[in-house]
Design a protein around this motif. Structure first.
Motif, PDB file in Angstrom:
ATOM      1  N   UNK A   1      42.483  32.903  33.137  1.00  0.00           N
ATOM      2  CA  UNK A   1      42.896  32.387  34.445  1.00  0.00           C
ATOM      3  C   UNK A   1      42.494  33.350  35.559  1.00  0.00           C
ATOM      4  N   UNK A   2      42.679  34.645  35.323  1.00  0.00           N
ATOM      5  CA  UNK A   2      42.301  35.638  36.326  1.00  0.00           C
ATOM      6  C   UNK A   2      40.787  35.639  36.564  1.00  0.00           C
ATOM      7  N   UNK A   3      40.024  35.547  35.490  1.00  0.00           N
ATOM      8  CA  UNK A   3      38.569  35.523  35.647  1.00  0.00           C
ATOM      9  C   UNK A   3      38.115  34.222  36.297  1.00  0.00           C
ATOM     10  N   UNK A   4      38.823  33.128  36.017  1.00  0.00           N
ATOM     11  CA  UNK A   4      38.519  31.869  36.690  1.00  0.00           C
ATOM     12  C   UNK A   4      38.747  31.965  38.185  1.00  0.00           C
ATOM     13  N   UNK A   5      39.795  32.695  38.568  1.00  0.00           N
ATOM     14  CA  UNK A   5      40.062  32.922  39.993  1.00  0.00           C
ATOM     15  C   UNK A   5      38.893  33.655  40.647  1.00  0.00           C
TER      16      UNK A   5
END
Length: 250
Positions: free
Chosen positions: A164-168
């Motif tokens: 999720x963080x990398x998607x952000x």
């Protein structure tokens, strides 16, 4: 890192590391994993050790604090970046200690929500634009240089929401991705290695660069690693796009 190199976007080693960030190469001592952590509070705070050019002791102290954990360790590691250096010139070895502290905060962030919030903040160039209060040989490039390690520290933390963080980060504009896509890939690689190695991950991170290179090459041969690598190369192909209003001209 501004670009992926072969075989990795960043070469992190325990005894020494060569880090590529655009046109800049920086060598710094990172302290062997086998070294005894002799630095104590009696020897001075991290800031004291840094400004006194006591690099090896400062490096030892960073990892001693990571081993120690807890609120005091977090406060001292954060304090190294929060300190107002008032334009003090720092050399490559001193900036290497600052980098180690970023990665050390990533290690603490595996179990500390406060450290994790800090790591997320460090993955944005605006954080470093406000915190790079020293004079760096990288001049205006310093905030980007340290943002690279903030992004990589998300993978060092290896939290369940890493994707999720990398998607952000992947949702940021083309200018941001041109500068930092390689670090997003590096972060994903670290996250996978943390899941694979478990409690041995930090020893691996501070260990042999040759072993890390081999593991990265093996990772890029997997479907996931290959997809990440191809995505990053596409992001960084061609000239750097102009900054959007979101990026504020960084």
């Amino acid at each position: 890192m501004a670009a992926l190199t072969a075989p990795r976007g960043a070469l992190l080693a325990a005894g020494a590391a060569v880090l590529m960030a655009g046109a800049y190469y920086v060598a710094f001592s990172a302290g062997a994993g086998e070294r005894r952590h002799a630095a104590t509070r009696d020897g001075g705070s991290l800031v004291d050790l840094l400004v006194q050019h006591r690099g090896p002791e400062a490096s030892e102290r960073v990892w001693a604090l990571v081993d120690e954990g807890g609120a005091d360790a977090l406060e001292e590691l954060e304090g190294l970046h929060d300190h107002d250096y008032e334009g003090l010139p720092l050399d490559n070895e001193q900036e290497g200690v600052l980098i180690e502290a970023v990665l050390g905060l990533g290690a603490l962030a595996q179990d500390s929500d406060l450290a994790y919030a800090r790591v997320q903040a460090m993955s944005d160039p605006e954080f470093w634009a406000a915190h790079c209060t020293w004079t760096s040989g990288r001049r205006d490039y310093a905030p980007d240089f340290f943002t690279s390690f903030g992004i990589q520290s998300l993978g060092v933390a290896g939290r369940p929401d890493l994707d999720e963080q990398l998607g952000r980060l992947r949702a940021r504009d083309a200018n941001f991705l041109h500068r930092f896509a390689g670090d997003v890939v590096q972060s994903s690689f670290y996250g996978d290695m943390r899941r694979e190695l478990g409690g041995e991950f930090l020893s691996w991170l501070r260990g042999s660069s040759h072993e890390q290179d081999e593991d990265f090459e093996a990772w890029t041969a997997t479907e996931s690693g290959r997809n990440w690598f191809e995505w990053a190369n596409a992001c960084m192909r061609g000239p750097r796009p102009p900054a959007s209003s979101e990026e504020g001209g960084g």
